[in-house]
Design a protein around this motif. Structure first.
Motif, PDB file in Angstrom:
ATOM      1  N   ALA A 247      10.076  45.186  17.171  1.00 37.66           N
ATOM      2  CA  ALA A 247      10.614  44.394  16.068  1.00 37.66           C
ATOM      3  C   ALA A 247      10.870  42.961  16.514  1.00 37.66           C
ATOM      4  O   ALA A 247      10.605  42.009  15.764  1.00 37.66           O
ATOM      5  CB  ALA A 247      11.902  45.024  15.553  1.00 37.66           C
ATOM      6  N   GLY A 248      11.359  42.801  17.739  1.00 31.77           N
ATOM      7  CA  GLY A 248      11.591  41.459  18.275  1.00 31.77           C
ATOM      8  C   GLY A 248      10.292  40.684  18.435  1.00 31.77           C
ATOM      9  O   GLY A 248      10.221  39.487  18.116  1.00 31.77           O
ATOM     10  N   LYS A 249       9.246  41.364  18.924  1.00 35.67           N
ATOM     11  CA  LYS A 249       7.947  40.704  19.088  1.00 35.67           C
ATOM     12  C   LYS A 249       7.358  40.286  17.745  1.00 35.67           C
ATOM     13  O   LYS A 249       6.799  39.191  17.613  1.00 35.67           O
ATOM     14  CB  LYS A 249       6.982  41.640  19.816  1.00 35.67           C
ATOM     15  CG  LYS A 249       7.291  41.829  21.298  1.00 35.67           C
ATOM     16  CD  LYS A 249       6.270  42.749  21.958  1.00 35.67           C
ATOM     17  CE  LYS A 249       6.556  42.901  23.438  1.00 35.67           C
ATOM     18  NZ  LYS A 249       5.580  43.806  24.110  1.00 35.67           N
ATOM     19  N   LEU A 250       7.490  41.177  16.760  1.00 30.27           N
ATOM     20  CA  LEU A 250       6.987  40.835  15.427  1.00 30.27           C
ATOM     21  C   LEU A 250       7.718  39.626  14.853  1.00 30.27           C
ATOM     22  O   LEU A 250       7.103  38.728  14.274  1.00 30.27           O
ATOM     23  CB  LEU A 250       7.148  42.030  14.488  1.00 30.27           C
ATOM     24  CG  LEU A 250       6.233  43.234  14.702  1.00 30.27           C
ATOM     25  CD1 LEU A 250       6.595  44.351  13.735  1.00 30.27           C
ATOM     26  CD2 LEU A 250       4.774  42.850  14.536  1.00 30.27           C
ATOM     27  N   SER A 251       9.026  39.605  15.030  1.00 25.95           N
ATOM     28  CA  SER A 251       9.821  38.481  14.519  1.00 25.95           C
ATOM     29  C   SER A 251       9.448  37.184  15.227  1.00 25.95           C
ATOM     30  O   SER A 251       9.303  36.137  14.582  1.00 25.95           O
ATOM     31  CB  SER A 251      11.316  38.776  14.707  1.00 25.95           C
ATOM     32  OG  SER A 251      11.700  39.914  13.979  1.00 25.95           O
ATOM     33  N   ASP A 252       9.279  37.248  16.551  1.00 23.34           N
ATOM     34  CA  ASP A 252       8.895  36.056  17.309  1.00 23.34           C
ATOM     35  C   ASP A 252       7.520  35.548  16.863  1.00 23.34           C
ATOM     36  O   ASP A 252       7.316  34.343  16.683  1.00 23.34           O
ATOM     37  CB  ASP A 252       8.863  36.365  18.810  1.00 23.34           C
ATOM     38  CG  ASP A 252      10.260  36.555  19.388  1.00 23.34           C
ATOM     39  OD1 ASP A 252      11.234  36.122  18.734  1.00 23.34           O
ATOM     40  OD2 ASP A 252      10.375  37.138  20.489  1.00 23.34           O
ATOM     41  N   TYR A 253       6.594  36.487  16.684  1.00 27.26           N
ATOM     42  CA  TYR A 253       5.252  36.086  16.257  1.00 27.26           C
ATOM     43  C   TYR A 253       5.304  35.457  14.872  1.00 27.26           C
ATOM     44  O   TYR A 253       4.630  34.446  14.610  1.00 27.26           O
ATOM     45  CB  TYR A 253       4.298  37.276  16.249  1.00 27.26           C
ATOM     46  CG  TYR A 253       2.929  36.913  15.718  1.00 27.26           C
ATOM     47  CD1 TYR A 253       2.027  36.203  16.509  1.00 27.26           C
ATOM     48  CD2 TYR A 253       2.558  37.237  14.417  1.00 27.26           C
ATOM     49  CE1 TYR A 253       0.782  35.839  16.022  1.00 27.26           C
ATOM     50  CE2 TYR A 253       1.313  36.866  13.919  1.00 27.26           C
ATOM     51  CZ  TYR A 253       0.432  36.179  14.722  1.00 27.26           C
ATOM     52  OH  TYR A 253      -0.796  35.794  14.236  1.00 27.26           O
ATOM     53  N   ALA A 254       6.102  36.042  13.972  1.00 25.41           N
ATOM     54  CA  ALA A 254       6.207  35.506  12.618  1.00 25.41           C
ATOM     55  C   ALA A 254       6.706  34.069  12.635  1.00 25.41           C
ATOM     56  O   ALA A 254       6.200  33.217  11.893  1.00 25.41           O
ATOM     57  CB  ALA A 254       7.130  36.389  11.785  1.00 25.41           C
ATOM     58  N   ARG A 255       7.698  33.787  13.470  1.00 21.72           N
ATOM     59  CA  ARG A 255       8.233  32.417  13.552  1.00 21.72           C
ATOM     60  C   ARG A 255       7.182  31.447  14.089  1.00 21.72           C
ATOM     61  O   ARG A 255       6.990  30.350  13.544  1.00 21.72           O
ATOM     62  CB  ARG A 255       9.482  32.399  14.432  1.00 21.72           C
ATOM     63  CG  ARG A 255      10.724  32.974  13.759  1.00 21.72           C
ATOM     64  CD  ARG A 255      11.967  32.667  14.564  1.00 21.72           C
ATOM     65  NE  ARG A 255      11.979  33.413  15.817  1.00 21.72           N
ATOM     66  CZ  ARG A 255      12.518  34.614  15.970  1.00 21.72           C
ATOM     67  NH1 ARG A 255      13.084  35.211  14.928  1.00 21.72           N
ATOM     68  NH2 ARG A 255      12.509  35.225  17.131  1.00 21.72           N
ATOM     69  N   LYS A 256       6.489  31.836  15.153  1.00 23.19           N
ATOM     70  CA  LYS A 256       5.479  30.955  15.745  1.00 23.19           C
ATOM     71  C   LYS A 256       4.287  30.784  14.807  1.00 23.19           C
ATOM     72  O   LYS A 256       3.741  29.686  14.678  1.00 23.19           O
ATOM     73  CB  LYS A 256       5.028  31.533  17.088  1.00 23.19           C
ATOM     74  CG  LYS A 256       6.113  31.521  18.153  1.00 23.19           C
ATOM     75  CD  LYS A 256       5.631  32.188  19.435  1.00 23.19           C
ATOM     76  CE  LYS A 256       6.737  32.232  20.487  1.00 23.19           C
ATOM     77  NZ  LYS A 256       6.315  32.943  21.721  1.00 23.19           N
ATOM     78  N   ALA A 257       3.883  31.882  14.161  1.00 24.61           N
ATOM     79  CA  ALA A 257       2.726  31.823  13.271  1.00 24.61           C
ATOM     80  C   ALA A 257       2.974  30.904  12.084  1.00 24.61           C
ATOM     81  O   ALA A 257       2.062  30.207  11.629  1.00 24.61           O
ATOM     82  CB  ALA A 257       2.375  33.226  12.782  1.00 24.61           C
ATOM     83  N   SER A 258       4.207  30.869  11.596  1.00 24.53           N
ATOM     84  CA  SER A 258       4.521  30.028  10.444  1.00 24.53           C
ATOM     85  C   SER A 258       4.274  28.554  10.737  1.00 24.53           C
ATOM     86  O   SER A 258       3.945  27.783   9.832  1.00 24.53           O
ATOM     87  CB  SER A 258       5.974  30.242  10.007  1.00 24.53           C
ATOM     88  OG  SER A 258       6.876  29.794  11.001  1.00 24.53           O
ATOM     89  N   GLN A 259       4.409  28.172  11.992  1.00 30.32           N
ATOM     90  CA  GLN A 259       4.154  26.781  12.377  1.00 30.32           C
ATOM     91  C   GLN A 259       2.671  26.434  12.279  1.00 30.32           C
ATOM     92  O   GLN A 259       2.306  25.263  12.195  1.00 30.32           O
ATOM     93  CB  GLN A 259       4.661  26.544  13.800  1.00 30.32           C
ATOM     94  CG  GLN A 259       6.159  26.754  13.954  1.00 30.32           C
ATOM     95  CD  GLN A 259       6.626  26.675  15.397  1.00 30.32           C
ATOM     96  OE1 GLN A 259       5.845  26.386  16.309  1.00 30.32           O
ATOM     97  NE2 GLN A 259       7.897  26.946  15.618  1.00 30.32           N
ATOM     98  N   SER A 260       1.819  27.472  12.294  1.00 27.51           N
ATOM     99  CA  SER A 260       0.371  27.266  12.170  1.00 27.51           C
ATOM    100  C   SER A 260      -0.135  27.592  10.774  1.00 27.51           C
ATOM    101  O   SER A 260      -1.342  27.691  10.546  1.00 27.51           O
ATOM    102  CB  SER A 260      -0.363  28.144  13.196  1.00 27.51           C
ATOM    103  OG  SER A 260       0.059  27.866  14.512  1.00 27.51           O
ATOM    104  N   GLY A 261       0.794  27.775   9.844  1.00 29.49           N
ATOM    105  CA  GLY A 261       0.404  28.045   8.473  1.00 29.49           C
ATOM    106  C   GLY A 261       0.067  29.495   8.189  1.00 29.49           C
ATOM    107  O   GLY A 261      -0.530  29.806   7.159  1.00 29.49           O
ATOM    108  N   ILE A 262       0.454  30.398   9.090  1.00 28.11           N
ATOM    109  CA  ILE A 262       0.201  31.826   8.906  1.00 28.11           C
ATOM    110  C   ILE A 262       1.488  32.491   8.433  1.00 28.11           C
ATOM    111  O   ILE A 262       2.540  32.318   9.044  1.00 28.11           O
ATOM    112  CB  ILE A 262      -0.288  32.492  10.216  1.00 28.11           C
ATOM    113  CG1 ILE A 262      -1.602  31.844  10.678  1.00 28.11           C
ATOM    114  CG2 ILE A 262      -0.469  33.993  10.023  1.00 28.11           C
ATOM    115  CD1 ILE A 262      -2.053  32.308  12.048  1.00 28.11           C
ATOM    116  N   GLN A 263       1.396  33.233   7.344  1.00 31.82           N
ATOM    117  CA  GLN A 263       2.559  33.924   6.788  1.00 31.82           C
ATOM    118  C   GLN A 263       2.546  35.375   7.258  1.00 31.82           C
ATOM    119  O   GLN A 263       1.550  36.083   7.101  1.00 31.82           O
ATOM    120  CB  GLN A 263       2.539  33.862   5.270  1.00 31.82           C
ATOM    121  CG  GLN A 263       3.751  34.515   4.614  1.00 31.82           C
ATOM    122  CD  GLN A 263       3.676  34.503   3.102  1.00 31.82           C
ATOM    123  OE1 GLN A 263       2.598  34.431   2.528  1.00 31.82           O
ATOM    124  NE2 GLN A 263       4.822  34.591   2.444  1.00 31.82           N
TER     125      GLN A 263
END
Length: 356
Positions: A247-263
């Motif tokens: 869950a922590g990895k998914l949350s971290d990826y979601a935050r980083k991905a949002s900076q690249s325009g990925i939801q």
């Protein structure tokens, strides 16, 4: 009149009261602003088989799909209300004969956002090119299995190689036309293989320029195709500490991905409690504004404003009058807003899965 999709989504999310949301949506209806989210199946068949599903491969004969003329009549009558049109709910739209004509007709009515969900196996070159040329906004790909072996085991009457081939054709034609459309969304079930091998899924996201990843809860019902495999794939097989780490990895990826325009859309109970167990899901809300904007339409015209309450069926768009349907919708909206509906949605995160 229309309203920027992102603006409407933000406004809806900022309003925490369903009664206030309902007032906003009713005002938009009065002002003839587009507000409806329509999920419409053009057939009730599928071409593959998956362990977590009831569907089995079936031919798309005339009694199993919506005639194009009926579809056109619906679009003619209601296109001015629709802001998001999903040409599929639970089946494979590309099995509908001449499905590109359905897609083209909806596109000709200037609906702001058009999308459809598919397993991608039938995504032929001609269809891929038409989607790009007509600037269809999105294609949702059902993708379960982080690599060839797991994919072909989980979606066991599909073909990983065929999907990759078709997505490659789509990617190359988008590049040739210098077009961002259609954007690709991955629909993924929260299963053990997908979770523990998420690094492989990230590679897939990068390779095919995926713009949205939506995780959905694994739901086990009667008649699914392979209960033994489902038991193996249940996230409950993971230890609590493993689930929290994932869950922590998914949350971290979601935050980083949002900076690249990925939801990245993750069920809220994972983010809030670090858990992937269905038991952690939120309780039923006391009121609901979803019937004020969302519609599910089966291939035969059956219209639902709620998937989880039998009384959410409000008529048939191809057989009943607008007045009959409108009256039933208004009556059901009152029930939903008061919390008097069946309440079977208590394990459903309505906000993230519908208002998008």
């Amino acid at each position: 009149m229309s309203l920027n999709l992102r603006t409407l989504k933000k406004a809806y999310e900022l309003l925490k009261s369903d009664r206030v949301r309902a007032t906003l949506l009713k005002s938009m209806e009065f002002l003839n602003l587009r507000k409806d989210v329509v999920r419409l199946d053009t057939n009730d068949v599928c071409n593959i088989q998956c362990i977590m599903c009831k569907n089995k491969p079936q031919r798309c004969t005339p009694e199993h799909y919506t005639p194009l003329e009926d579809f056109k009549k619906y679009i003619d009558n209601f296109h001015s209300r629709i802001r998001l049109l999903y040409l599929s709910c639970g089946y494979e739209p590309l099995m509908t004969p001449d499905f590109p004509s359905y897609m083209s007709y909806a596109s000709s009515k200037k609906i702001p956002f058009i999308s459809f969900a598919t397993n991608g196996v039938l995504l032929k070159k001609e269809i891929a090119r038409q989607m790009v040329d007509q600037r269809i906004n999105e294609i949702i790909v059902s993708f379960n299995g982080p690599d060839r072996d797991n994919y072909n085991r989980i979606m066991f009457r599909s073909s990983y190689d065929r999907l990759i081939e078709n997505l490659t054709v789509l990617k190359e034609y988008k590049k040739k036309k210098n077009s961002p459309y259609p954007e690709i969304r991955l629909n993924m079930i929260l299963m053990k293989s997908n979770l523990v091998n998420f690094d492989k899924i990230v590679e897939f996201i990068d390779t095919y320029d995926v713009k949205t990843v939506q995780f959905r809860q694994l739901r086990v019902g009667q008649g699914i195709n392979d209960m033994d495999e489902i038991k193996k794939e249940s996230p409950d097989n993971l230890k609590p500490e493993e689930m929290k780490e994932i869950a922590g990895k998914l949350s971290d990826y979601a935050r980083k991905a949002s900076q690249s325009g990925i939801q990245v859309i993750i069920p809220s109970h994972i983010l809030q409690q670090g858990s992937i167990s269905p038991s952690a899901q939120v309780e039923k809300k006391k009121s609901c504004s979803v019937p004020f904007f969302s519609n599910w339409i089966e291939f035969d015209g059956t219209l639902k404003v709620c998937l989880y309450d039998p009384e959410g069926v409000v008529g048939n768009i191809y057989k009943d009058s607008h007045e009959e349907i409108g009256e039933k919708i208004e009556n059901y909206r009152k029930r939903a807003l008061s919390g008097a509906c069946a309440g079977n949605c208590k394990t459903m995160n309505l906000e993230t899965s519908l208002v998008i």
